[in-house]
Enzyme design. Sequence first.
Site, PDB file in Angstrom:
ATOM      1  N   ILE A  10      -3.953   9.353   3.061  1.00  0.00           N
ATOM      2  CA  ILE A  10      -2.504   9.466   2.827  1.00  0.00           C
ATOM      3  C   ILE A  10      -2.191  10.221   1.534  1.00  0.00           C
ATOM      4  O   ILE A  10      -1.123  10.826   1.417  1.00  0.00           O
ATOM      5  CB  ILE A  10      -1.862   8.047   2.829  1.00  0.00           C
ATOM      6  CG1 ILE A  10      -0.371   8.115   3.123  1.00  0.00           C
ATOM      7  CG2 ILE A  10      -2.129   7.296   1.532  1.00  0.00           C
ATOM      8  CD1 ILE A  10       0.260   6.765   3.471  1.00  0.00           C
ATOM      9  N   GLY A  31      -8.722  -0.091  -2.376  1.00  0.00           N
ATOM     10  CA  GLY A  31      -8.161   0.458  -1.147  1.00  0.00           C
ATOM     11  C   GLY A  31      -7.249   1.655  -1.387  1.00  0.00           C
ATOM     12  O   GLY A  31      -7.496   2.494  -2.250  1.00  0.00           O
ATOM     13  N   VAL A  32      -6.183   1.713  -0.617  1.00  0.00           N
ATOM     14  CA  VAL A  32      -5.271   2.850  -0.705  1.00  0.00           C
ATOM     15  C   VAL A  32      -4.555   2.854  -2.068  1.00  0.00           C
ATOM     16  O   VAL A  32      -4.273   3.926  -2.633  1.00  0.00           O
ATOM     17  CB  VAL A  32      -4.287   2.843   0.497  1.00  0.00           C
ATOM     18  CG1 VAL A  32      -3.316   1.698   0.474  1.00  0.00           C
ATOM     19  CG2 VAL A  32      -3.534   4.164   0.594  1.00  0.00           C
ATOM     20  N   ASP A  33      -4.300   1.688  -2.614  1.00  0.00           N
ATOM     21  CA  ASP A  33      -3.681   1.565  -3.941  1.00  0.00           C
ATOM     22  C   ASP A  33      -4.541   2.270  -4.997  1.00  0.00           C
ATOM     23  O   ASP A  33      -4.042   3.069  -5.813  1.00  0.00           O
ATOM     24  CB  ASP A  33      -3.558   0.057  -4.254  1.00  0.00           C
ATOM     25  CG  ASP A  33      -2.640  -0.248  -5.424  1.00  0.00           C
ATOM     26  OD1 ASP A  33      -1.932   0.661  -5.894  1.00  0.00           O
ATOM     27  OD2 ASP A  33      -2.622  -1.431  -5.854  1.00  0.00           O
ATOM     28  N   SER A 120      -1.660  -4.154   4.633  1.00  0.00           N
ATOM     29  CA  SER A 120      -2.277  -5.496   4.760  1.00  0.00           C
ATOM     30  C   SER A 120      -3.525  -5.557   5.629  1.00  0.00           C
ATOM     31  O   SER A 120      -4.134  -6.630   5.734  1.00  0.00           O
ATOM     32  CB  SER A 120      -1.277  -6.544   5.287  1.00  0.00           C
ATOM     33  OG  SER A 120      -0.426  -6.984   4.264  1.00  0.00           O
ATOM     34  N   THR A 121      -3.912  -4.450   6.279  1.00  0.00           N
ATOM     35  CA  THR A 121      -5.044  -4.556   7.232  1.00  0.00           C
ATOM     36  C   THR A 121      -6.410  -4.313   6.591  1.00  0.00           C
ATOM     37  O   THR A 121      -7.421  -4.273   7.299  1.00  0.00           O
ATOM     38  CB  THR A 121      -4.883  -3.591   8.430  1.00  0.00           C
ATOM     39  OG1 THR A 121      -5.015  -2.241   7.955  1.00  0.00           O
ATOM     40  CG2 THR A 121      -3.556  -3.777   9.123  1.00  0.00           C
TER      41      THR A 121
END
Length: 172
Positions: A10, A31-33, A120-121
């Site tokens: 992303i 993660g994405v954060d 959340s996944t």
Amino acid sequence: MILELLKGDITELNVDAIVNAANTSLLGGGGVDGAIHRKGGKAILEECVQIRNKQGGCKTGEAVITTAGNLPSKYVIHTVGPVWNGDKEEKSKLLADCYKNSLNLAIQNGIKSIAFPNISTGIYHFPKYKAAEIAVNTIKDFDKSEEIEKVIFVCFDDENYKIYQNILQDVP
Ligand code: AR6
């Protein structure tokens, strides 16, 4: 509103806003954060700290907006997904709130194109199929959908990508 599905990272997307699956501290994480803060640079964290000082972080289900720093998008909308434990019905409602509140914040900021990760996944262990159904249904049912031109679901892992392919096939 056009719904699109993409597989990938992303942080590489050139859209008005990408959504971050953050935590209540707004201070970054994995993660994405982690990817967003790493690639976006310190401008994002600085604005997160200002928001923290003003309102004490971000509650689960809510959303805040910052610059996207060095990322190709214009903004990052940070929302905090629920951890999958305890009351499952309440957690499902909170996940839907993440999508709704992110879209409302997008509209307030004139954002026309927005990309969501599968909130959340990952680290928060929400079941992937249920999370995808909530994401797609919440966005389809969003009452101000004509104010957003494009929503992109960005899947990082194969499992989520296949789930979204199946669910979106059934969307009229
Ligand atoms: N682009 C798109 N999606 C990604 C990327 C990426 N670069 N990296 C991971 N994903 P997670 P959560 C997917 O764990 O479950 C952090 O520490 C990943 O495959 O990032 O909401 C925060 O600070 C998964 O499908 O977020 C919080 O403490 C999805 O993004 C906590 O994790 C979400 O996985 C939030 O946990």
